[in-house]
Motif scaffolding. Structure first.
Motif, PDB file in Angstrom:
ATOM      1  N   ASP A  87      31.473   2.304 -11.439  1.00 47.85           N
ATOM      2  CA  ASP A  87      31.880   2.514 -10.050  1.00 47.85           C
ATOM      3  C   ASP A  87      31.810   1.178  -9.311  1.00 47.85           C
ATOM      4  OD1 ASP A  87      32.373   3.314  -7.492  1.00 47.85           O
ATOM      5  OD2 ASP A  87      30.940   4.972  -7.511  1.00 47.85           O
ATOM      6  N   ALA A  88      32.904   0.764  -8.722  1.00 45.06           N
ATOM      7  CA  ALA A  88      32.973  -0.559  -8.084  1.00 45.06           C
ATOM      8  C   ALA A  88      32.453  -0.560  -6.654  1.00 45.06           C
ATOM      9  CB  ALA A  88      34.407  -1.070  -8.108  1.00 45.06           C
ATOM     10  N   LYS A  89      32.070   0.612  -6.130  1.00 41.77           N
ATOM     11  CA  LYS A  89      31.620   0.678  -4.747  1.00 41.77           C
ATOM     12  C   LYS A  89      30.262  -0.008  -4.586  1.00 41.77           C
ATOM     13  CE  LYS A  89      33.976   5.055  -3.771  1.00 41.77           C
ATOM     14  NZ  LYS A  89      33.805   6.479  -3.381  1.00 41.77           N
ATOM     15  N   PRO A  90      30.020  -0.666  -3.434  1.00 34.22           N
ATOM     16  CA  PRO A  90      28.719  -1.302  -3.198  1.00 34.22           C
ATOM     17  C   PRO A  90      27.610  -0.254  -3.241  1.00 34.22           C
ATOM     18  CG  PRO A  90      30.338  -2.020  -1.584  1.00 34.22           C
ATOM     19  CD  PRO A  90      30.963  -0.870  -2.337  1.00 34.22           C
ATOM     20  N   PHE A  91      26.447  -0.672  -3.709  1.00 36.34           N
ATOM     21  CA  PHE A  91      25.330   0.257  -3.841  1.00 36.34           C
ATOM     22  C   PHE A  91      24.056  -0.380  -3.301  1.00 36.34           C
ATOM     23  CE2 PHE A  91      21.628   1.593  -6.398  1.00 36.34           C
ATOM     24  CZ  PHE A  91      21.563   2.921  -6.013  1.00 36.34           C
ATOM     25  N   SER A  92      23.296   0.375  -2.557  1.00 36.89           N
ATOM     26  CA  SER A  92      22.001  -0.102  -2.063  1.00 36.89           C
ATOM     27  C   SER A  92      20.980   0.996  -2.216  1.00 36.89           C
ATOM     28  CB  SER A  92      22.090  -0.514  -0.594  1.00 36.89           C
ATOM     29  OG  SER A  92      20.802  -0.796  -0.074  1.00 36.89           O
ATOM     30  N   ALA A  93      19.867   0.697  -2.876  1.00 42.34           N
ATOM     31  CA  ALA A  93      18.807   1.677  -3.061  1.00 42.34           C
ATOM     32  C   ALA A  93      17.628   1.388  -2.143  1.00 42.34           C
ATOM     33  CB  ALA A  93      18.340   1.671  -4.528  1.00 42.34           C
ATOM     34  N   GLY A  94      17.850   0.514  -1.165  1.00 37.01           N
ATOM     35  CA  GLY A  94      16.754   0.112  -0.293  1.00 37.01           C
ATOM     36  C   GLY A  94      16.655   0.963   0.956  1.00 37.01           C
ATOM     37  N   ALA A  95      16.206   0.321   2.026  1.00 34.95           N
ATOM     38  CA  ALA A  95      15.945   1.005   3.293  1.00 34.95           C
ATOM     39  C   ALA A  95      17.217   1.644   3.864  1.00 34.95           C
ATOM     40  CB  ALA A  95      15.369   0.027   4.300  1.00 34.95           C
ATOM     41  N   PRO A 153      12.999  -2.962   0.029  1.00 39.16           N
ATOM     42  CA  PRO A 153      13.280  -2.176  -1.172  1.00 39.16           C
ATOM     43  C   PRO A 153      12.894  -0.704  -1.095  1.00 39.16           C
ATOM     44  CG  PRO A 153      11.283  -3.465  -1.482  1.00 39.16           C
ATOM     45  CD  PRO A 153      11.848  -3.869  -0.154  1.00 39.16           C
ATOM     46  N   ASN A 154      11.986  -0.343  -0.160  1.00 39.62           N
ATOM     47  CA  ASN A 154      11.491   1.026  -0.102  1.00 39.62           C
ATOM     48  C   ASN A 154      12.533   1.954   0.538  1.00 39.62           C
ATOM     49  OD1 ASN A 154      10.092   3.424   0.191  1.00 39.62           O
ATOM     50  ND2 ASN A 154       8.240   2.475   0.997  1.00 39.62           N
ATOM     51  N   PRO A 155      13.024   2.962  -0.193  1.00 44.32           N
ATOM     52  CA  PRO A 155      14.023   3.895   0.378  1.00 44.32           C
ATOM     53  C   PRO A 155      13.476   4.710   1.545  1.00 44.32           C
ATOM     54  CG  PRO A 155      13.968   4.036  -2.020  1.00 44.32           C
ATOM     55  CD  PRO A 155      12.772   3.248  -1.613  1.00 44.32           C
ATOM     56  N   SER A 156      12.167   4.724   1.729  1.00 42.68           N
ATOM     57  CA  SER A 156      11.577   5.459   2.851  1.00 42.68           C
ATOM     58  C   SER A 156      11.620   4.652   4.144  1.00 42.68           C
ATOM     59  CB  SER A 156      10.123   5.831   2.537  1.00 42.68           C
ATOM     60  OG  SER A 156      10.053   6.699   1.436  1.00 42.68           O
ATOM     61  N   ASP A 157      11.900   3.363   4.046  1.00 43.49           N
ATOM     62  CA  ASP A 157      11.956   2.513   5.231  1.00 43.49           C
ATOM     63  C   ASP A 157      13.240   2.767   6.025  1.00 43.49           C
ATOM     64  OD1 ASP A 157       9.659   1.415   4.237  1.00 43.49           O
ATOM     65  OD2 ASP A 157      10.450  -0.606   3.965  1.00 43.49           O
ATOM     66  N   ILE A 158      13.189   2.408   7.303  1.00 43.29           N
ATOM     67  CA  ILE A 158      14.376   2.425   8.158  1.00 43.29           C
ATOM     68  C   ILE A 158      14.566   1.014   8.706  1.00 43.29           C
ATOM     69  CG2 ILE A 158      15.401   3.291  10.296  1.00 43.29           C
ATOM     70  CD1 ILE A 158      14.050   5.946   9.814  1.00 43.29           C
ATOM     71  N   TYR A 159      15.816   0.593   8.749  1.00 48.89           N
ATOM     72  CA  TYR A 159      16.184  -0.780   9.087  1.00 48.89           C
ATOM     73  C   TYR A 159      17.100  -0.759  10.306  1.00 48.89           C
ATOM     74  CZ  TYR A 159      17.317  -5.595   7.410  1.00 48.89           C
ATOM     75  OH  TYR A 159      17.454  -6.947   7.233  1.00 48.89           O
ATOM     76  N   LEU A 160      16.643  -1.301  11.435  1.00 49.09           N
ATOM     77  CA  LEU A 160      17.441  -1.351  12.662  1.00 49.09           C
ATOM     78  C   LEU A 160      17.818  -2.799  12.975  1.00 49.09           C
ATOM     79  CD1 LEU A 160      16.411   1.593  13.045  1.00 49.09           C
ATOM     80  CD2 LEU A 160      16.253   1.092  15.475  1.00 49.09           C
ATOM     81  N   PHE A 184       0.817  -1.218   0.000  1.00 50.42           N
ATOM     82  CA  PHE A 184       0.000   0.000   0.000  1.00 50.42           C
ATOM     83  C   PHE A 184       0.850   1.267   0.000  1.00 50.42           C
ATOM     84  CE2 PHE A 184      -2.299  -3.411   2.185  1.00 50.42           C
ATOM     85  CZ  PHE A 184      -3.477  -3.463   1.444  1.00 50.42           C
ATOM     86  N   GLY A 185       2.164   1.108  -0.111  1.00 55.42           N
ATOM     87  CA  GLY A 185       3.045   2.278  -0.087  1.00 55.42           C
ATOM     88  C   GLY A 185       3.277   2.824   1.301  1.00 55.42           C
ATOM     89  N   LEU A 218       8.816  11.936   8.257  1.00 56.87           N
ATOM     90  CA  LEU A 218       8.935  11.594   6.841  1.00 56.87           C
ATOM     91  C   LEU A 218       7.869  12.335   6.034  1.00 56.87           C
ATOM     92  CD1 LEU A 218      10.590   9.565   5.043  1.00 56.87           C
ATOM     93  CD2 LEU A 218       8.610   8.041   5.235  1.00 56.87           C
ATOM     94  N   PRO A 219       8.258  13.098   4.998  1.00 58.78           N
ATOM     95  CA  PRO A 219       7.262  13.804   4.175  1.00 58.78           C
ATOM     96  C   PRO A 219       6.262  12.829   3.580  1.00 58.78           C
ATOM     97  CG  PRO A 219       9.484  14.548   3.652  1.00 58.78           C
ATOM     98  CD  PRO A 219       9.637  13.340   4.536  1.00 58.78           C
ATOM     99  N   LYS A 220       5.014  13.243   3.487  1.00 55.20           N
ATOM    100  CA  LYS A 220       3.951  12.378   2.990  1.00 55.20           C
ATOM    101  C   LYS A 220       4.236  11.881   1.583  1.00 55.20           C
ATOM    102  CE  LYS A 220      -1.077  12.116   2.495  1.00 55.20           C
ATOM    103  NZ  LYS A 220      -2.363  12.851   2.626  1.00 55.20           N
ATOM    104  N   GLU A 221       4.821  12.757   0.755  1.00 58.12           N
ATOM    105  CA  GLU A 221       5.077  12.380  -0.634  1.00 58.12           C
ATOM    106  C   GLU A 221       6.303  11.503  -0.792  1.00 58.12           C
ATOM    107  OE1 GLU A 221       7.108  16.285   0.248  1.00 58.12           O
ATOM    108  OE2 GLU A 221       5.141  15.366   0.576  1.00 58.12           O
ATOM    109  N   ASP A 222       7.046  11.327   0.319  1.00 52.11           N
ATOM    110  CA  ASP A 222       8.286  10.558   0.260  1.00 52.11           C
ATOM    111  C   ASP A 222       7.973   9.067   0.398  1.00 52.11           C
ATOM    112  OD1 ASP A 222      10.862   9.766   0.202  1.00 52.11           O
ATOM    113  OD2 ASP A 222      11.436  10.637   2.121  1.00 52.11           O
ATOM    114  N   CYS A 223       7.475   8.456  -0.662  1.00 50.16           N
ATOM    115  CA  CYS A 223       7.112   7.054  -0.628  1.00 50.16           C
ATOM    116  C   CYS A 223       7.743   6.326  -1.804  1.00 50.16           C
ATOM    117  CB  CYS A 223       5.602   6.878  -0.639  1.00 50.16           C
ATOM    118  SG  CYS A 223       4.826   7.386  -2.188  1.00 50.16           S
ATOM    119  N   LEU A 224       7.498   5.036  -1.892  1.00 48.84           N
ATOM    120  CA  LEU A 224       8.140   4.201  -2.892  1.00 48.84           C
ATOM    121  C   LEU A 224       7.886   4.691  -4.309  1.00 48.84           C
ATOM    122  CD1 LEU A 224       9.728   1.599  -3.481  1.00 48.84           C
ATOM    123  CD2 LEU A 224       7.573   0.361  -3.456  1.00 48.84           C
ATOM    124  N   ASN A 225       6.695   5.187  -4.583  1.00 50.99           N
ATOM    125  CA  ASN A 225       6.346   5.574  -5.944  1.00 50.99           C
ATOM    126  C   ASN A 225       6.878   6.947  -6.331  1.00 50.99           C
ATOM    127  OD1 ASN A 225       4.854   3.205  -6.350  1.00 50.99           O
ATOM    128  ND2 ASN A 225       3.054   4.093  -5.370  1.00 50.99           N
TER     129      ASN A 225
END
Length: 219
Positions: A207-215, A123-130, A105-106, A189-196
């Motif tokens: 670029d050989a550096k590790p990359f993560s577009a997720g949480a 996968p959602n960049p708006s998530d936080i992972y502890l 549901f976003g 978190l701004p309301k518009e700051d969601c997965l979509n």
């Protein structure tokens, strides 16, 4: 009984794993969720707990509304779950099936007290992972998040308390300060700051550096 005015109702949904199946290190400490609940209640936010059925871990939580105690049919409970997953300001959960639906549901999610971390990254960049903190008895210190994913410390990712103990690892929940910071960051978190809507800048393929577009990972 408790009544909510849905027209002005501000709430956060929570769910966490409590299964005893030999993979107990997946289970978060209920105290971590109580810290998050207390931080939300101080801000005037209600907390709704969702799950299949009530248990001893759920009953320890204070100042939240436990929907698993409601005498409702399975269909009615599922309707409540869908409402909470879709309408929460954000969701708080663990590595459990009940934490997966909000992303449909976003709804951004605070993944709290998580272990293991090597096989799944939200996968959602708006998530936080502890993630849980991992202490090495042999090194006499906590290993870093990066070290926990290394070949040398691959055993630290076990879900079995027995294996972890045999290999010299002990798991600890995130600190109270870090949990409170994560809760406040999710509230802001701004309301518009969601997965979509969140644009992701992809890296240079050279670029050989590790990359993560997720949480976002808080350690």
């Amino acid at each position: 009984s408790k009544h909510f005015d849905l027209s002005t109702f501000k709430f956060v949904g929570i769910h966490f794993r409590t299964t005893n199946d030999g993979k107990d290190l997946r289970n978060p400490n209920w105290r971590s969720f109580q810290i998050a609940i207390d931080a939300l209640r101080k801000k005037g936010i209600e907390v709704l707990l969702v799950g299949k059925k009530s248990n001893s871990q759920y009953s320890k939580l204070k100042s939240c509304f436990n929907t698993t105690n409601l005498k409702l049919s399975r269909y009615e409970i599922e309707c409540i779950n869908i409402y909470v997953w879709s309408k929460s300001k954000f969701f708080i959960g663990s590595l459990s099936g009940g934490t997966m639906p909000p992303m449909t549901f976003g709804t951004p999610t605070l993944w709290l007290d998580i272990h293991p971390t090597i096989h799944y990254r939200p996968p959602n960049p708006s998530d936080i992972y502890l993630p849980k903190r991992i202490y090495s008895n042999y090194l006499n210190r906590f290993i870093t998040f990066e070290e926990s994913h290394s070949v040398k410390h691959r055993a630290s990712q076990t879900e079995s308390p027995i294996v972890a103990s045999l290999r010299g690892y002990k798991l600890h929940s995130p600190s109270k300060e870090l949990i409170e910071k994560a809760v406040l960051d999710m509230l802001n978190l701004p309301k518009e700051d969601c997965l979509n809507d969140l644009l992701i800048k992809h890296p240079d393929p050279n670029d050989a550096k590790p990359f993560s577009a997720g949480a976002r990972i808080y350690t």
